[in-house]
Design a protein around this motif. Structure first.
Motif, PDB file in Angstrom:
ATOM      1  N   PHE A  30       0.839  -1.196   0.000  1.00 42.59           N
ATOM      2  CA  PHE A  30       0.000   0.000   0.000  1.00 42.59           C
ATOM      3  C   PHE A  30       0.873   1.245   0.000  1.00 42.59           C
ATOM      4  O   PHE A  30       2.047   1.219   0.378  1.00 42.59           O
ATOM      5  N   ILE A  31       0.277   2.344  -0.444  1.00 42.04           N
ATOM      6  CA  ILE A  31       0.937   3.641  -0.331  1.00 42.04           C
ATOM      7  C   ILE A  31       0.014   4.593   0.412  1.00 42.04           C
ATOM      8  O   ILE A  31      -1.213   4.473   0.351  1.00 42.04           O
ATOM      9  N   LEU A  32       0.614   5.516   1.133  1.00 42.83           N
ATOM     10  CA  LEU A  32      -0.132   6.515   1.891  1.00 42.83           C
ATOM     11  C   LEU A  32       0.140   7.880   1.303  1.00 42.83           C
ATOM     12  O   LEU A  32       1.284   8.226   1.005  1.00 42.83           O
ATOM     13  N   PHE A  33      -0.923   8.666   1.110  1.00 43.66           N
ATOM     14  CA  PHE A  33      -0.815  10.027   0.603  1.00 43.66           C
ATOM     15  C   PHE A  33      -1.136  11.027   1.697  1.00 43.66           C
ATOM     16  O   PHE A  33      -2.189  10.962   2.333  1.00 43.66           O
ATOM     17  N   HIS A  34      -0.218  11.961   1.897  1.00 41.56           N
ATOM     18  CA  HIS A  34      -0.430  13.078   2.819  1.00 41.56           C
ATOM     19  C   HIS A  34       0.370  14.238   2.235  1.00 41.56           C
ATOM     20  O   HIS A  34       0.768  14.214   1.075  1.00 41.56           O
ATOM     21  N   ASP A  35       0.630  15.277   3.018  1.00 45.24           N
ATOM     22  CA  ASP A  35       1.402  16.398   2.491  1.00 45.24           C
ATOM     23  C   ASP A  35       2.903  16.192   2.659  1.00 45.24           C
ATOM     24  O   ASP A  35       3.706  16.793   1.949  1.00 45.24           O
ATOM     25  N   LYS A  36       3.289  15.352   3.581  1.00 42.40           N
ATOM     26  CA  LYS A  36       4.695  15.067   3.799  1.00 42.40           C
ATOM     27  C   LYS A  36       4.806  13.685   4.413  1.00 42.40           C
ATOM     28  O   LYS A  36       3.812  13.107   4.858  1.00 42.40           O
ATOM     29  N   GLU A  65       5.127  19.714   2.355  1.00 47.24           N
ATOM     30  CA  GLU A  65       4.003  20.593   2.684  1.00 47.24           C
ATOM     31  C   GLU A  65       3.978  21.859   1.845  1.00 47.24           C
ATOM     32  O   GLU A  65       2.911  22.365   1.490  1.00 47.24           O
ATOM     33  N   ILE A  66       5.138  22.402   1.492  1.00 45.24           N
ATOM     34  CA  ILE A  66       5.169  23.633   0.690  1.00 45.24           C
ATOM     35  C   ILE A  66       4.539  23.390  -0.674  1.00 45.24           C
ATOM     36  O   ILE A  66       3.684  24.148  -1.144  1.00 45.24           O
ATOM     37  N   ASP A  67       4.949  22.299  -1.340  1.00 48.64           N
ATOM     38  CA  ASP A  67       4.387  22.014  -2.656  1.00 48.64           C
ATOM     39  C   ASP A  67       2.940  21.552  -2.563  1.00 48.64           C
ATOM     40  O   ASP A  67       2.176  21.719  -3.517  1.00 48.64           O
ATOM     41  N   THR A  68       2.551  20.976  -1.446  1.00 50.68           N
ATOM     42  CA  THR A  68       1.142  20.633  -1.252  1.00 50.68           C
ATOM     43  C   THR A  68       0.275  21.879  -1.357  1.00 50.68           C
ATOM     44  O   THR A  68      -0.853  21.834  -1.849  1.00 50.68           O
ATOM     45  N   TRP A  69       0.814  23.002  -0.907  1.00 49.17           N
ATOM     46  CA  TRP A  69       0.072  24.262  -0.947  1.00 49.17           C
ATOM     47  C   TRP A  69       0.226  24.976  -2.274  1.00 49.17           C
ATOM     48  O   TRP A  69      -0.731  25.532  -2.816  1.00 49.17           O
ATOM     49  N   PHE A  70       1.430  24.964  -2.857  1.00 48.81           N
ATOM     50  CA  PHE A  70       1.710  25.810  -4.012  1.00 48.81           C
ATOM     51  C   PHE A  70       1.755  25.081  -5.360  1.00 48.81           C
ATOM     52  O   PHE A  70       1.668  25.720  -6.396  1.00 48.81           O
ATOM     53  N   MET A  71       1.943  23.778  -5.389  1.00 43.78           N
ATOM     54  CA  MET A  71       1.968  23.057  -6.661  1.00 43.78           C
ATOM     55  C   MET A  71       0.548  22.712  -7.091  1.00 43.78           C
ATOM     56  O   MET A  71      -0.204  22.110  -6.322  1.00 43.78           O
ATOM     57  N   PRO A  72       0.133  23.093  -8.303  1.00 45.53           N
ATOM     58  CA  PRO A  72      -1.226  22.768  -8.758  1.00 45.53           C
ATOM     59  C   PRO A  72      -1.512  21.278  -8.625  1.00 45.53           C
ATOM     60  O   PRO A  72      -0.637  20.439  -8.842  1.00 45.53           O
ATOM     61  N   LEU A  73      -2.745  20.946  -8.302  1.00 44.96           N
ATOM     62  CA  LEU A  73      -3.091  19.559  -8.031  1.00 44.96           C
ATOM     63  C   LEU A  73      -2.889  18.653  -9.241  1.00 44.96           C
ATOM     64  O   LEU A  73      -2.539  17.480  -9.089  1.00 44.96           O
ATOM     65  N   MET A  74      -3.092  19.172 -10.434  1.00 44.12           N
ATOM     66  CA  MET A  74      -2.856  18.329 -11.602  1.00 44.12           C
ATOM     67  C   MET A  74      -1.385  17.958 -11.704  1.00 44.12           C
ATOM     68  O   MET A  74      -1.041  16.822 -12.062  1.00 44.12           O
ATOM     69  N   SER A 100      -6.944  13.725   4.021  1.00 44.25           N
ATOM     70  CA  SER A 100      -7.278  15.099   3.701  1.00 44.25           C
ATOM     71  C   SER A 100      -7.060  15.391   2.218  1.00 44.25           C
ATOM     72  O   SER A 100      -7.512  14.652   1.351  1.00 44.25           O
ATOM     73  N   GLN A 101      -6.339  16.486   1.893  1.00 38.46           N
ATOM     74  CA  GLN A 101      -6.121  16.871   0.501  1.00 38.46           C
ATOM     75  C   GLN A 101      -5.411  15.784  -0.297  1.00 38.46           C
ATOM     76  O   GLN A 101      -5.555  15.701  -1.521  1.00 38.46           O
ATOM     77  N   GLY A 102      -4.652  14.933   0.379  1.00 38.22           N
ATOM     78  CA  GLY A 102      -3.985  13.838  -0.297  1.00 38.22           C
ATOM     79  C   GLY A 102      -4.939  12.944  -1.063  1.00 38.22           C
ATOM     80  O   GLY A 102      -4.547  12.261  -2.014  1.00 38.22           O
ATOM     81  N   ASN A 103      -6.228  12.949  -0.667  1.00 37.41           N
ATOM     82  CA  ASN A 103      -7.227  12.155  -1.371  1.00 37.41           C
ATOM     83  C   ASN A 103      -7.433  12.634  -2.804  1.00 37.41           C
ATOM     84  O   ASN A 103      -7.714  11.831  -3.696  1.00 37.41           O
TER      85      ASN A 103
END
Length: 293
Positions: A30-36, A65-74, A100-103
């Motif tokens: 499995f893999i886990l997605f979060h901001d960091k 976390e920085i790119d989670t906020w500033f990198m476009p989701l696509m 959270s947003q990782g989804n």
């Protein structure tokens, strides 16, 4: 509004289990997605691996976390796609746990990634799947002040959409024309534009064996909290909240959610606590079983 990028500590008082040396079996990874992937997130990944006996990895996008906020989701979804395809251990299929947003990155991986290994089970913890109706706040110092100022310009402004990731899933009731015309991520992810519906995205989502949607009963970060189950406000305003089964996304089955639900593959789970504050017993009951199959 509560900080959507706030990362509360998981209520897991299980140090003895966390640092055990339980052998990992040959089961599905499995893999886990979060901001960091540092700190508590790394510990949570290890905990899930120990409890399930399945090998797990946290997948970090860009500079955490920085790119989670500033990198476009696509862009985040594209990077996740390329990373997953390079992980040979996932080539026969894998499970996903996302927070959270990782989804939204995880779902982008499922729907948009060509020639990717199959995702078998997907566990969503507090995911803003139908969008959020209030602009998120960021509290990580001076960089966040800049981000917040940009967000205030106009949430559907092209510059904001291209530079502030959460703008891609802000969905303001009463502003649906602007949302559909200018939001650059969620309308595509949810197949919301009538003239751009993509059957490939739907078929890929429908291929899941199990979809587990966990909503936090006292969530003060997601507005509304029912977005974790794909529930949302009506298009006209904030006065009425639609259940999952009342939304057009479900009724017209834009992404295959209804098809999955009809055959019993969707689990709607409600747990106590604020955003991502999940208790150990709930992890054992609602997350771990889907990493063992």
């Amino acid at each position: 509004m509560a900080n959507i990028l706030r990362r509360p500590v998981l209520l897991l008082t299980v140090a003895a289990v966390l640092f055990s040396t339980a052998p990992v079996s040959n089961s599905i990874p499995f893999i886990l997605f979060h901001d960091k992937c540092s700190g508590g997130v790394s510990n949570f990944t290890q905990l899930l691996s120990n409890l399930s006996g399945s090998p797990g990895s946290c997948l970090e996008i860009g500079n955490g976390e920085i790119d989670t906020w500033f990198m476009p989701l696509m862009h985040q979804a594209n990077e996740a796609c390329e990373k997953v395809k390079m992980m040979k251990e996932l080539s026969q299929g894998y499970n996903i746990v996302a927070q959270s947003q990782g989804n939204l990155v995880a779902r982008g991986l499922i729907e948009f990634c060509d020639d990717a290994p199959p995702v078998i089970n997907y566990v969503s913890l507090g995911g803003p799947h139908a969008g959020i109706a209030a602009i998120p706040k960021c509290s990580s110092g001076p960089i966040c002040a800049i981000a917040e100022d940009l967000m205030k310009l106009e949430i559907y402004n092209d510059f904001v959409q291209d530079h502030i990731a959460p703008s891609g899933y802000v969905k303001i009731p009463g502003e649906m024309t602007k949302y559909l015309d200018h939001s650059k991520y969620l309308p595509k992810l949810n197949n919301e534009r009538p003239d751009q519906r993509n059957s490939t995205f739907k078929n890929r989502f429908m291929s899941l064996h199990n979809l587990v949607l966990v909503m936090f009963q006292n969530d003060t970060t997601l507005v509304p909290k029912e977005t974790s189950w794909f529930g949302y406000y009506t298009d006209d305003g904030f006065d009425s909240l639609l259940s999952t089964q009342q939304t057009k996304l479900y009724i017209e089955d834009w992404i295959g959610l209804k098809a999955l639900d009809d055959v019993g593959k969707v689990k709607y789970v409600s747990v106590s606590g604020d955003h991502l504050m999940i208790a150990y017993n709930d992890v054992v009951k609602y997350v771990v079983p889907y990493l063992m199959a």
